[in-house]
Design a protein around this motif. Structure first.
Motif, PDB file in Angstrom:
ATOM      1  N   ILE A 171      83.567 -11.625  31.204  1.00  0.00           N
ATOM      2  CA  ILE A 171      84.815 -12.000  31.870  1.00  0.00           C
ATOM      3  C   ILE A 171      85.723 -10.786  31.994  1.00  0.00           C
ATOM      4  CG2 ILE A 171      86.944 -13.352  31.630  1.00  0.00           C
ATOM      5  CD1 ILE A 171      85.279 -15.580  30.423  1.00  0.00           C
ATOM      6  N   VAL A 172      86.145 -10.505  33.226  1.00  0.00           N
ATOM      7  CA  VAL A 172      87.146  -9.459  33.461  1.00  0.00           C
ATOM      8  C   VAL A 172      88.529 -10.020  33.152  1.00  0.00           C
ATOM      9  CG1 VAL A 172      88.172  -7.913  35.176  1.00  0.00           C
ATOM     10  CG2 VAL A 172      85.709  -8.358  35.212  1.00  0.00           C
ATOM     11  N   ALA A 173      88.819 -11.188  33.720  1.00  0.00           N
ATOM     12  CA  ALA A 173      90.093 -11.860  33.434  1.00  0.00           C
ATOM     13  C   ALA A 173      90.042 -13.287  33.954  1.00  0.00           C
ATOM     14  CB  ALA A 173      91.261 -11.117  34.086  1.00  0.00           C
ATOM     15  N   PRO A 174      90.629 -14.244  33.231  1.00  0.00           N
ATOM     16  CA  PRO A 174      90.810 -15.592  33.778  1.00  0.00           C
ATOM     17  C   PRO A 174      91.963 -15.583  34.773  1.00  0.00           C
ATOM     18  CG  PRO A 174      91.756 -15.469  31.577  1.00  0.00           C
ATOM     19  CD  PRO A 174      91.121 -14.135  31.844  1.00  0.00           C
ATOM     20  N   ALA A 207      89.773 -21.748  33.013  1.00  0.00           N
ATOM     21  CA  ALA A 207      89.320 -20.713  32.078  1.00  0.00           C
ATOM     22  C   ALA A 207      90.459 -20.269  31.170  1.00  0.00           C
ATOM     23  CB  ALA A 207      88.754 -19.524  32.846  1.00  0.00           C
ATOM     24  N   GLU A 208      91.655 -20.079  31.755  1.00  0.00           N
ATOM     25  CA  GLU A 208      92.813 -19.705  30.943  1.00  0.00           C
ATOM     26  C   GLU A 208      93.199 -20.842  30.010  1.00  0.00           C
ATOM     27  OE1 GLU A 208      96.970 -17.494  31.942  1.00  0.00           O
ATOM     28  OE2 GLU A 208      96.804 -19.550  32.698  1.00  0.00           O
ATOM     29  N   GLU A 209      93.173 -22.080  30.531  1.00  0.00           N
ATOM     30  CA  GLU A 209      93.515 -23.249  29.720  1.00  0.00           C
ATOM     31  C   GLU A 209      92.595 -23.376  28.503  1.00  0.00           C
ATOM     32  OE1 GLU A 209      95.770 -25.741  30.065  1.00  0.00           O
ATOM     33  OE2 GLU A 209      96.722 -25.184  31.954  1.00  0.00           O
ATOM     34  N   LEU A 221      89.732 -18.660  27.325  1.00  0.00           N
ATOM     35  CA  LEU A 221      88.831 -17.537  27.577  1.00  0.00           C
ATOM     36  C   LEU A 221      89.631 -16.261  27.779  1.00  0.00           C
ATOM     37  CD1 LEU A 221      86.223 -19.262  29.904  1.00  0.00           C
ATOM     38  CD2 LEU A 221      85.993 -18.722  27.475  1.00  0.00           C
ATOM     39  N   LYS A 222      89.049 -15.125  27.351  1.00  0.00           N
ATOM     40  CA  LYS A 222      89.764 -13.840  27.321  1.00  0.00           C
ATOM     41  C   LYS A 222      88.954 -12.764  28.043  1.00  0.00           C
ATOM     42  CE  LYS A 222      92.791 -15.394  24.139  1.00  0.00           C
ATOM     43  NZ  LYS A 222      94.225 -15.580  24.411  1.00  0.00           N
ATOM     44  N   PHE A 250      98.567 -14.671  17.451  1.00  0.00           N
ATOM     45  CA  PHE A 250      97.913 -15.912  17.863  1.00  0.00           C
ATOM     46  C   PHE A 250      97.461 -15.871  19.323  1.00  0.00           C
ATOM     47  CE2 PHE A 250     102.334 -16.975  18.953  1.00  0.00           C
ATOM     48  CZ  PHE A 250     102.199 -17.626  20.172  1.00  0.00           C
ATOM     49  N   PHE A 251      97.978 -14.920  20.117  1.00  0.00           N
ATOM     50  CA  PHE A 251      97.521 -14.754  21.497  1.00  0.00           C
ATOM     51  C   PHE A 251      96.041 -14.362  21.541  1.00  0.00           C
ATOM     52  CE2 PHE A 251     101.032 -14.414  24.776  1.00  0.00           C
ATOM     53  CZ  PHE A 251     102.018 -14.996  23.995  1.00  0.00           C
ATOM     54  N   TYR A 252      95.558 -13.740  20.490  1.00  0.00           N
ATOM     55  CA  TYR A 252      94.206 -13.177  20.492  1.00  0.00           C
ATOM     56  C   TYR A 252      93.209 -14.047  19.720  1.00  0.00           C
ATOM     57  CZ  TYR A 252      97.154  -9.250  21.840  1.00  0.00           C
ATOM     58  OH  TYR A 252      98.078  -8.451  22.466  1.00  0.00           O
ATOM     59  N   THR A 253      93.609 -15.268  19.364  1.00  0.00           N
ATOM     60  CA  THR A 253      92.703 -16.158  18.635  1.00  0.00           C
ATOM     61  C   THR A 253      91.678 -16.770  19.582  1.00  0.00           C
ATOM     62  OG1 THR A 253      94.303 -17.970  18.883  1.00  0.00           O
ATOM     63  CG2 THR A 253      94.367 -16.700  16.830  1.00  0.00           C
ATOM     64  N   THR A 254      90.659 -17.386  19.003  1.00  0.00           N
ATOM     65  CA  THR A 254      89.571 -17.977  19.773  1.00  0.00           C
ATOM     66  C   THR A 254      89.533 -19.491  19.566  1.00  0.00           C
ATOM     67  OG1 THR A 254      88.008 -17.701  17.950  1.00  0.00           O
ATOM     68  CG2 THR A 254      88.201 -15.889  19.502  1.00  0.00           C
TER      69      THR A 254
END
Length: 490
Positions: A140-143, A149-151, A154-155, A392-396
């Motif tokens: 993934i380059v970007a959602p 995908a963003e919802e 996915l990162k 928390f922005f970088y969590t999975t």
């Protein structure tokens, strides 16, 4: 198989190859001068198999294309099962492109071209993520902003290993994309490998319509100063016109500064970013260098006499790629601040060339360099001011097969602890050990969200936690990169 048929297919194959070359050359030449065609030129007339064979030998015997004919004949005459002629031809084309070891140079058959055109023109159905093939893995380059995908969380740099349990290994990019896309409302399970995370995870995504609106503008007033914000989510056909319209409206609203936000922007049309940069880069400074196959570098200049009379900053992250990086690099070297994180690192330009039957070859034709001559491929554009988002922005997303509970220790618990702390619950630690304090934080979260209070993270608790984290990530109060841009702009 008769020899007549094998020669016919090779002739068709060569016609396709040379047709693509001539199409490409024509595009380049016609940009400079008129091309005249000699109507008196005639094709040699051949009627018998012997004449066709002699013509082929005269044409092919002088170069390596004869190996293709030989391989084709061997397969057709010896392979255990019947093989479709078109399959062999398209396989040969795909093989040539694969040998370039360039994930951006690909062959698109007729079905893929149709899907590609649909995604460019207005909207399409799918998960809404720009993807690329990196070292044989769909990445993934970007959602896309507001997409499923963003919802789903996915990162950029997430690797998609399988779709609904079916491995993508061995597929080309467009074959993989065809499996990922699907009808609105349908659910797809993606197996994701995320850099820095030891275990893969299954992410459930509900497909939807993906509109291609690319410009979002707003104003923010801080300390009495009105700042315009233009977010560019990708660079498509109408992006430059929409950007210029938004900029004019903001200037009419008497903004005192401007922030251009290309976070999560995977790129797009080179011409769009060119037109946007015309607003900001003075005419005596190039905004990009294009390096051709022969090493010649061409500088591109704008017609702008002078810079705007208000401060401008650009926001980037590791989902800012390609055309976004051209914009960021040009603005940075023109003296504007770039705020955020290192960008993705794609420093090449592709061109889509139609073949005679309607299929396409998308092929890398140039490198692009920053105005100072730096090639950012696989490195990215470094910000002038580094700013990260809250942890928390970088969590999975949390995959729960068995509930996570007291006295367990694993990466997913660390992930959940960072999520809980990010939305205001005190876990006491984030090292992945499910302590009593973590248990109490989970109970408090469950109590406040109408869930069964167990102190264990089950599937329902994990889904609710993920939902609240996404909502918190959209809250402007948590956007530390935007806050930093507003802080240093004046």
């Amino acid at each position: 198989m008769k020899m007549k048929n094998s020669y016919l297919v090779i002739l068709l194959f060569l016609a396709m190859v040379f047709g693509a070359i001539l199409t490409y050359a024509g595009i380049e030449i016609l940009a400079e001068d008129e091309v005249k065609q000699d109507d008196t030129a005639k094709e040699p007339i051949v009627t018998t198999d012997e004449e066709k064979k002699a013509l082929l030998e005269a044409t092919l015997g002088k170069n390596e294309f004869s190996k293709i004919q030989q391989a084709y004949t061997i397969i057709q005459e010896n392979y255990l099962e019947d093989v479709d002629q078109q399959q062999l031809i398209e396989g040969a084309i795909q093989g040539m492109l694969n040998s370039l070891d360039d994930p951006h140079s690909v062959y698109m058959d007729l079905e893929t071209v149709e899907q590609f055109n649909d995604s460019i023109e207005s909207s399409f159905e799918g998960i809404g993520a720009e993807v690329n093939m990196e070292e044989g893995v769909v990445t993934i380059v970007a959602p896309i902003k507001g997409s499923p995908a963003e919802e789903a969380g996915l990162k950029p740099k997430d690797q998609i290993l399988s779709v609904d349990g079916e491995s993508l290994e061995g597929l080309d990019l467009y074959e993989a994309v065809a499996k990922i896309r699907g009808e609105k409302g349908s659910v797809v399970d993606l197996e994701i490998r995320r850099p820095g995370v030891s275990e893969t995870m299954i992410v459930e995504v509900v497909r939807d319509d993906i509109p291609l609106e690319t410009i979002y503008s707003s104003t923010k007033t801080v300390d009495g100063k009105k700042t315009g914000v233009i977010q560019i989510t990708s660079f498509s056909q109408d992006t430059a016109a929409d950007f210029n319209k938004a900029l004019q409206e903001l200037e009419a609203d008497n903004i005192e500064g401007l922030i251009i936000d290309v976070r999560g922007n995977p790129g797009g049309l080179f011409t769009s970013v060119e037109e946007i940069l015309e607003n900001f880069i003075p005419e005596d400074q190039p905004y990009v260098l294009i390096e051709q196959k022969n090493g010649e570098k061409i500088r591109y200049f704008s017609g702008t006499k002078e810079k705007k009379d208000y401060p401008i900053a650009v926001l980037t992250n590791n989902g800012s790629a390609s055309a976004s990086e051209i914009l960021a690099a040009a603005m940075k070297e023109a003296g504007y601040d770039v705020i955020g994180e290192q960008s993705y690192g794609k420093g090449t330009v592709q061109k889509t060339i139609p073949m005679n039957d309607g299929s396409n070859i998308k092929i890398t034709i140039y490198k692009w360099l920053t105005p100072s001559g730096e090639w950012i491929d696989e490195k990215g554009v470094a910000p002038t001011v580094e700013a990260k988002q809250p942890d928390f922005f970088y969590t999975t997303p949390i995959n729960v097969e068995e509930p996570l509970k007291y006295n367990m220790a694993e990466d997913q618990i660390s992930n959940a602890q960072i999520m809980l702390q990010g939305i205001g619950y005190k876990t006491g630690r984030t090292d992945g050990y499910f302590s009593k304090e973590t248990e109490e934080a989970v109970k408090a979260f469950q109590q406040e969200n109408g869930l069964t209070v167990t102190g264990e993270i089950d599937k329902l608790t994990a889904e609710k936690l993920q939902q609240q984290v996404l909502e918190a990530a959209r809250d402007e109060e948590n956007d530390l990169q935007m806050k930093k841009a507003l802080e240093i702009l004046y």
